[in-house]
Design an enzyme around this catalytic site. Sequence first.
Site, mmCIF file in Angstrom:
data_model
loop_
_atom_site.group_PDB
_atom_site.id
_atom_site.type_symbol
_atom_site.label_atom_id
_atom_site.label_comp_id
_atom_site.label_asym_id
_atom_site.label_seq_id
_atom_site.Cartn_x
_atom_site.Cartn_y
_atom_site.Cartn_z
ATOM 1 N N LYS A 13 24.067 58.728 33.777
ATOM 2 C CA LYS A 13 22.718 59.417 33.918
ATOM 3 C C LYS A 13 22.554 60.374 32.831
ATOM 4 O O LYS A 13 21.448 60.524 32.281
ATOM 5 C CB LYS A 13 22.487 60.249 35.345
ATOM 6 C CG LYS A 13 22.511 59.075 36.239
ATOM 7 C CD LYS A 13 22.490 60.189 37.817
ATOM 8 C CE LYS A 13 23.485 61.087 37.909
ATOM 9 N NZ LYS A 13 24.776 60.723 38.148
ATOM 10 N N ARG A 88 19.157 64.684 44.840
ATOM 11 C CA ARG A 88 20.330 63.927 45.421
ATOM 12 C C ARG A 88 20.204 63.694 46.837
ATOM 13 O O ARG A 88 21.006 63.368 47.404
ATOM 14 C CB ARG A 88 21.511 64.835 44.987
ATOM 15 C CG ARG A 88 22.133 64.281 44.020
ATOM 16 C CD ARG A 88 23.487 65.236 43.540
ATOM 17 N NE ARG A 88 24.561 64.585 42.926
ATOM 18 C CZ ARG A 88 24.668 64.826 41.795
ATOM 19 N NH1 ARG A 88 23.738 65.599 40.803
ATOM 20 N NH2 ARG A 88 25.700 64.525 41.030
ATOM 21 N N ARG A 127 36.045 60.826 31.429
ATOM 22 C CA ARG A 127 35.010 61.648 30.762
ATOM 23 C C ARG A 127 35.674 62.879 30.224
ATOM 24 O O ARG A 127 36.591 63.549 30.991
ATOM 25 C CB ARG A 127 34.089 61.870 32.070
ATOM 26 C CG ARG A 127 32.978 62.986 31.720
ATOM 27 C CD ARG A 127 31.884 62.961 32.335
ATOM 28 N NE ARG A 127 32.100 63.145 33.727
ATOM 29 C CZ ARG A 127 31.034 63.046 34.606
ATOM 30 N NH1 ARG A 127 29.740 62.919 34.127
ATOM 31 N NH2 ARG A 127 31.120 63.321 35.840
ATOM 32 N N ARG A 160 36.770 67.611 33.978
ATOM 33 C CA ARG A 160 36.236 68.389 34.919
ATOM 34 C C ARG A 160 37.184 68.310 36.138
ATOM 35 O O ARG A 160 37.710 67.144 36.451
ATOM 36 C CB ARG A 160 34.887 68.089 35.196
ATOM 37 C CG ARG A 160 33.672 68.364 34.406
ATOM 38 C CD ARG A 160 32.491 68.055 34.593
ATOM 39 N NE ARG A 160 31.965 67.494 35.799
ATOM 40 C CZ ARG A 160 30.869 66.798 36.184
ATOM 41 N NH1 ARG A 160 30.037 66.501 35.036
ATOM 42 N NH2 ARG A 160 30.663 66.681 37.270
ATOM 43 N N ARG A 171 33.258 61.960 46.168
ATOM 44 C CA ARG A 171 31.736 62.360 45.684
ATOM 45 C C ARG A 171 31.110 60.824 45.956
ATOM 46 O O ARG A 171 29.879 60.631 45.895
ATOM 47 C CB ARG A 171 31.696 62.577 44.105
ATOM 48 C CG ARG A 171 32.035 64.140 43.865
ATOM 49 C CD ARG A 171 32.624 64.548 42.724
ATOM 50 N NE ARG A 171 31.631 64.277 41.540
ATOM 51 C CZ ARG A 171 31.511 64.150 40.528
ATOM 52 N NH1 ARG A 171 32.875 63.962 39.744
ATOM 53 N NH2 ARG A 171 30.678 64.135 39.530
HETATM 54 P P1 ADP Z 1 26.577 60.856 34.730
HETATM 55 O O1 ADP Z 1 25.760 61.776 34.209
HETATM 56 O O2 ADP Z 1 25.852 59.799 35.639
HETATM 57 O O3 ADP Z 1 27.399 61.498 35.694
HETATM 58 P P2 ADP Z 1 27.717 60.428 32.416
HETATM 59 O O4 ADP Z 1 26.664 60.415 31.278
HETATM 60 O O5 ADP Z 1 28.380 61.669 32.135
HETATM 61 O O6 ADP Z 1 27.474 60.119 33.832
HETATM 62 O O7 ADP Z 1 28.813 59.481 31.960
HETATM 63 C C1 ADP Z 1 29.963 59.431 32.593
HETATM 64 C C2 ADP Z 1 31.201 58.733 31.606
HETATM 65 O O8 ADP Z 1 31.109 57.532 31.395
HETATM 66 C C3 ADP Z 1 31.223 59.674 30.339
HETATM 67 O O9 ADP Z 1 32.329 59.991 29.849
HETATM 68 C C4 ADP Z 1 30.353 59.017 29.408
HETATM 69 O O10 ADP Z 1 30.771 59.088 27.901
HETATM 70 C C5 ADP Z 1 30.774 57.404 29.642
HETATM 71 N N1 ADP Z 1 29.750 56.430 29.852
HETATM 72 C C6 ADP Z 1 28.395 56.679 29.759
HETATM 73 N N2 ADP Z 1 27.478 55.571 29.779
HETATM 74 C C7 ADP Z 1 28.460 54.498 29.402
HETATM 75 C C8 ADP Z 1 28.286 53.082 29.293
HETATM 76 N N3 ADP Z 1 27.343 52.577 29.400
HETATM 77 N N4 ADP Z 1 29.640 52.608 29.154
HETATM 78 C C9 ADP Z 1 30.824 53.223 29.007
HETATM 79 N N5 ADP Z 1 30.787 54.358 29.390
HETATM 80 C C10 ADP Z 1 29.958 55.155 29.523
HETATM 81 P P1 ADP Z 2 27.777 63.756 37.995
HETATM 82 O O1 ADP Z 2 27.045 63.659 36.547
HETATM 83 O O2 ADP Z 2 29.080 63.277 37.431
HETATM 84 O O3 ADP Z 2 26.940 63.215 38.905
HETATM 85 P P2 ADP Z 2 26.707 66.361 38.254
HETATM 86 O O4 ADP Z 2 27.332 67.542 37.004
HETATM 87 O O5 ADP Z 2 25.482 65.996 38.302
HETATM 88 O O6 ADP Z 2 27.747 65.294 38.200
HETATM 89 O O7 ADP Z 2 27.149 67.180 39.705
HETATM 90 C C1 ADP Z 2 28.468 67.992 39.793
HETATM 91 C C2 ADP Z 2 28.108 68.699 40.977
HETATM 92 O O8 ADP Z 2 27.182 69.322 41.182
HETATM 93 C C3 ADP Z 2 27.876 67.511 42.250
HETATM 94 O O9 ADP Z 2 29.093 66.814 42.912
HETATM 95 C C4 ADP Z 2 27.413 68.842 43.360
HETATM 96 O O10 ADP Z 2 28.647 69.212 43.850
HETATM 97 C C5 ADP Z 2 26.539 69.599 42.488
HETATM 98 N N1 ADP Z 2 25.274 69.208 42.324
HETATM 99 C C6 ADP Z 2 24.747 69.025 41.305
HETATM 100 N N2 ADP Z 2 23.223 68.639 41.461
HETATM 101 C C7 ADP Z 2 23.158 68.749 42.767
HETATM 102 C C8 ADP Z 2 21.825 68.519 43.602
HETATM 103 N N3 ADP Z 2 20.804 68.105 43.265
HETATM 104 N N4 ADP Z 2 22.210 68.906 44.939
HETATM 105 C C9 ADP Z 2 23.404 69.232 45.258
HETATM 106 N N5 ADP Z 2 24.393 69.466 44.659
HETATM 107 C C10 ADP Z 2 24.334 69.014 43.386
#
Ligand code: ADP
Ligand code: ADP
Length: 214
Positions: A13, A88, A127, A160, A171
């Site tokens: 995302k 979420r 990541r 992280r 999660r």
């Molecule tokens: P989210 O915001 O949904 O948690 P991220 O954008 O941070 O996800 O992506 C999670 C991890 O996967 C990061 O290390 C990112 O560089 C990698 N990643 C994102 N998109 C892809 C993809 N299409 N293929 C492989 N790795 C990816």
């Molecule tokens: P990822 O990109 O891997 O999905 P985020 O950076 O979006 O992770 O979120 C990390 C953490 O921050 C979540 O696991 C949650 O604890 C908190 N968080 C982020 N956004 C929200 C939300 N909209 N509602 C509740 N908790 C949130």
Amino acid sequence: MKVIMLGAPGAGKGTQAKRIADKWGIPHISTGDIFRANIKSGTSLGMEAKGYMDQGLLVPDELTVKMLLDRVSQEDCKEGYVLDGFPRTIPQAEVLNKALTELEDSIDYAVNVDVPDKNIVSRMAGRRACLSCGATYHVEYAPSKEEGICDRCEQPLILRDDDKPETVTKRLMVYHEQTLPLIDYYTKKGVLRTVDGTQDMEKVFESIVAILEG
Ligand code: ADP
Ligand code: ADP
Ligand code: ZN
């Protein structure tokens, strides 16, 4: 243009939201990034959020919703924004819907980046994040030029705490229970679009652009 990114933790995302924000010149709003910035600067909101985040739980809606509504009411959000990690939960989606309805506005698209659970743990373990500028890397799929150093601001990259496998499993459970119902919610509103998030990053972005331009 108002876009919501949906998908499991690690689905990509944030990666895609940043590209959308660049291409359309709108802010990328990540509630996770806002919480991490608050933790880093030691605010009371940050301290409270950290307890939940470290356990892989969602931060309570009361804390999250106000923070998000404040952010989207700022001047730079007038022409739109891409929300990454919000909503979420169904109550969060309802609050956002109510706030937009009062402005006679609505979400244009909810983009669901679809990645099966079995791919998620390795995505997360690889990541690497920059807490200074919010950039994200992957040791295998999107490495930084110099290992462990951010390309953009030269600060050290971290794994992280909540990306460790034990917490990722938690999660994912939370995602299935509390966030997945949003797929139905936005389907009913007629704005849900799903992309195959297992493709490489470039392909995923092409699919999203086709939707948003279409
Ligand atoms: P989210 O915001 O949904 O948690 P991220 O954008 O941070 O996800 O992506 C999670 C991890 O996967 C990061 O290390 C990112 O560089 C990698 N990643 C994102 N998109 C892809 C993809 N299409 N293929 C492989 N790795 C990816
Ligand atoms: P990822 O990109 O891997 O999905 P985020 O950076 O979006 O992770 O979120 C990390 C953490 O921050 C979540 O696991 C949650 O604890 C908190 N968080 C982020 N956004 C929200 C939300 N909209 N509602 C509740 N908790 C949130
Ligand atoms: Zn950086």
